[in-house]
Design a protein around this motif. Sequence first.
Motif, short mmCIF file in Angstrom:
data_model
loop_
_atom_site.label_atom_id
_atom_site.label_comp_id
_atom_site.label_asym_id
_atom_site.label_seq_id
_atom_site.Cartn_x
_atom_site.Cartn_y
_atom_site.Cartn_z
N VAL A 49 0.85 -1.19 0.00
CA VAL A 49 0.00 0.00 0.00
C VAL A 49 0.89 1.24 0.00
CG1 VAL A 49 -1.81 1.26 1.21
CG2 VAL A 49 -1.77 -1.24 1.28
N LEU A 50 0.59 2.18 -0.92
CA LEU A 50 1.36 3.42 -1.03
C LEU A 50 0.43 4.62 -1.04
CD1 LEU A 50 3.89 2.36 -3.81
CD2 LEU A 50 4.42 2.70 -1.40
N ARG A 51 0.94 5.74 -0.57
CA ARG A 51 0.20 7.00 -0.67
C ARG A 51 0.31 7.53 -2.10
NH1 ARG A 51 1.31 10.15 4.75
NH2 ARG A 51 1.33 11.92 3.33
N PRO A 52 -0.60 8.38 -2.54
CA PRO A 52 -0.55 8.88 -3.92
C PRO A 52 0.68 9.72 -4.22
CG PRO A 52 -2.31 9.95 -2.66
CD PRO A 52 -1.84 8.81 -1.85
N ASP A 53 1.35 10.28 -3.18
CA ASP A 53 2.54 11.09 -3.43
C ASP A 53 3.83 10.27 -3.39
OD1 ASP A 53 2.50 10.57 -0.74
OD2 ASP A 53 2.83 12.64 -0.09
N THR A 66 -3.80 -1.67 6.38
CA THR A 66 -5.19 -2.07 6.18
C THR A 66 -5.91 -2.18 7.53
OG1 THR A 66 -4.53 -4.39 6.19
CG2 THR A 66 -4.69 -3.30 4.04
N PRO A 67 -7.20 -1.81 7.60
CA PRO A 67 -7.97 -1.14 6.55
C PRO A 67 -7.49 0.30 6.37
CG PRO A 67 -9.27 -1.31 8.56
CD PRO A 67 -8.01 -2.07 8.81
N THR A 68 -7.34 0.71 5.13
CA THR A 68 -6.71 1.99 4.82
C THR A 68 -7.73 3.12 4.78
OG1 THR A 68 -7.08 1.75 2.45
CG2 THR A 68 -5.07 0.77 3.36
N GLY A 69 -7.20 4.29 4.39
CA GLY A 69 -8.08 5.38 4.00
C GLY A 69 -8.68 5.05 2.65
N LYS A 70 -9.17 6.02 1.93
CA LYS A 70 -9.87 5.76 0.67
C LYS A 70 -8.96 5.09 -0.34
CE LYS A 70 -12.38 8.07 -3.08
NZ LYS A 70 -13.43 7.05 -3.11
N TYR A 71 -9.45 4.01 -0.93
CA TYR A 71 -8.73 3.29 -1.99
C TYR A 71 -8.88 4.08 -3.29
CZ TYR A 71 -8.02 -0.17 -5.70
OH TYR A 71 -7.61 -0.82 -6.84
N LEU A 72 -7.74 4.39 -3.94
CA LEU A 72 -7.76 5.21 -5.16
C LEU A 72 -7.58 4.39 -6.43
CD1 LEU A 72 -5.58 8.21 -3.90
CD2 LEU A 72 -8.08 8.02 -3.96
N TYR A 114 10.85 9.08 -10.82
CA TYR A 114 10.31 10.21 -10.06
C TYR A 114 8.81 10.39 -10.23
CZ TYR A 114 10.99 12.26 -14.69
OH TYR A 114 10.97 12.49 -16.04
N THR A 115 8.17 9.60 -11.10
CA THR A 115 6.73 9.73 -11.34
C THR A 115 5.95 9.39 -10.08
OG1 THR A 115 7.09 9.02 -13.63
CG2 THR A 115 4.82 8.97 -12.81
N LEU A 116 4.93 10.19 -9.77
CA LEU A 116 4.09 9.90 -8.62
C LEU A 116 3.10 8.79 -8.97
CD1 LEU A 116 3.28 13.50 -7.30
CD2 LEU A 116 5.15 11.97 -6.65
N VAL A 117 2.97 7.83 -8.08
CA VAL A 117 2.07 6.70 -8.38
C VAL A 117 0.62 7.17 -8.49
CG1 VAL A 117 3.57 4.93 -7.41
CG2 VAL A 117 1.91 6.08 -5.94
N GLY A 118 0.29 8.28 -7.80
CA GLY A 118 -1.08 8.78 -7.88
C GLY A 118 -1.47 9.23 -9.27
#
Length: 441
Positions: free
Chosen positions: A291-295, A327-333, A347-351
């Motif tokens: 699990v990764l953050r969008p940034d 888990t359970p995480t914040g909102k799944y994107l 360097y691309t953001l996964v978000g």
Amino acid sequence: MAGGRIFVSHLAGVAVFDPNGDQVGRVRDLIVVLRVGRKAPRLLGLVVELPTRRRIFLPMTRVTGIQSGQVITTGVLNVRRFEQRPPERLVFGELLDRRVRLEETGEEVTVLDLSVQQLSSRREWEVDRLFVQRGGRGGAFRRKAGEQFLVEWSAVTGLSLEEKGQGAENLLATFEQLRPADLANVLHHLSAKRRAEVAAALDDDRLADVLEELPEDDQIEILGKLAEERAADVLEAMDPDDAADLLSELPEGDKERLLSLMRPDDAADMRRLMAYEDRTAGGLMTTEPIVLRPDATVADALARVRNADLSPALAAQVYVCRPPEDTPTGKYLGTVHFQRLLRDPPYTLVGSIIDDDLQALSPTADLPVVAGFFAAYDMVAAPVVDESGSLLGAVTVDDVLDHMLPDDWRETEYHLDEPAEEAPAAGQPADAPKEATADGS
């Protein structure tokens, strides 16, 4: 650290630190396992003494660095008291000062020190050289007269197990290179006594991997013969979904005792998984996907994917969620597949590269729905998301297959290289019975 050579005497008393720089203890010994034949002894881990004087085992898989007179760990420590198992040898306590023979001349020499080296292609460490002395006995911390020199470990005899004998250590050494599923098949066909001996001699991680591949009856039998503290440790080392399945088969009292001995976070995961029906996405999922953050960046994602402890299916994709990341995480994107990670700059953001078109599985989706999802979209893993949009875990294709195959599939030996069935002799009907052999077979 890969490929580096370390003389073990340099590790005596060295401080052990967690990733935050806090000291957790000091190295008091190293553990190697002797192997059958010409295979080099393998370094399993370190015996670390905590400030409380308790000695624990630190596997080499939890060591991230050995440098500048210090050992750095992942920060995950099992504080159960160290207990030496049959195949294991203490380096300082049993191997230094040991008398061995030079293969070429038959001359006896004394082991003063030995070096270990990390294999470049794996995470394993092996003994590669010995520092020995002719004549009187010496030691890593005292030197006596007599020529001292380095030799390859293979140039001496006395650091291998004899190939005869029926001890658990010989059996383990013989099957050391087997995959967990193959070792599980071997265990299944042993007597209950021998199965218990081998299970007792396996380290926690290896036993956890093997238990996941055994039939349910064997799992319960082996777990029941372990001390409760060790049983809890092994359950913690198993994949959460497999551990939850095993716990759910135990009597309520045994289950609660083991849960109370586990780390609170692990016990909470077990209870959450056991709340779902067995043949649903919630019952099949693991609570430990990537699990990764969008940034987070593509480089961050690839670093997580490289973790050798992950199964290929779990490493095939990462899941992007708003915090919290456990888990359970914040909102799944959405999901980012491994192939996409390879195509984009580090360097691309996964978000910015998520695949949000594919609908996630509901935890109540039953097995046929889950299997249909995998078949329709050619997936090897899929996210499980609740009504609030939080990621609960991920289902992998191996767990789907495990529940779709016959209940006794683990007890069947599959041979991919079986010879084709012999064609009938000329003039003999294809369905004619074969001639019986002398023993009636």
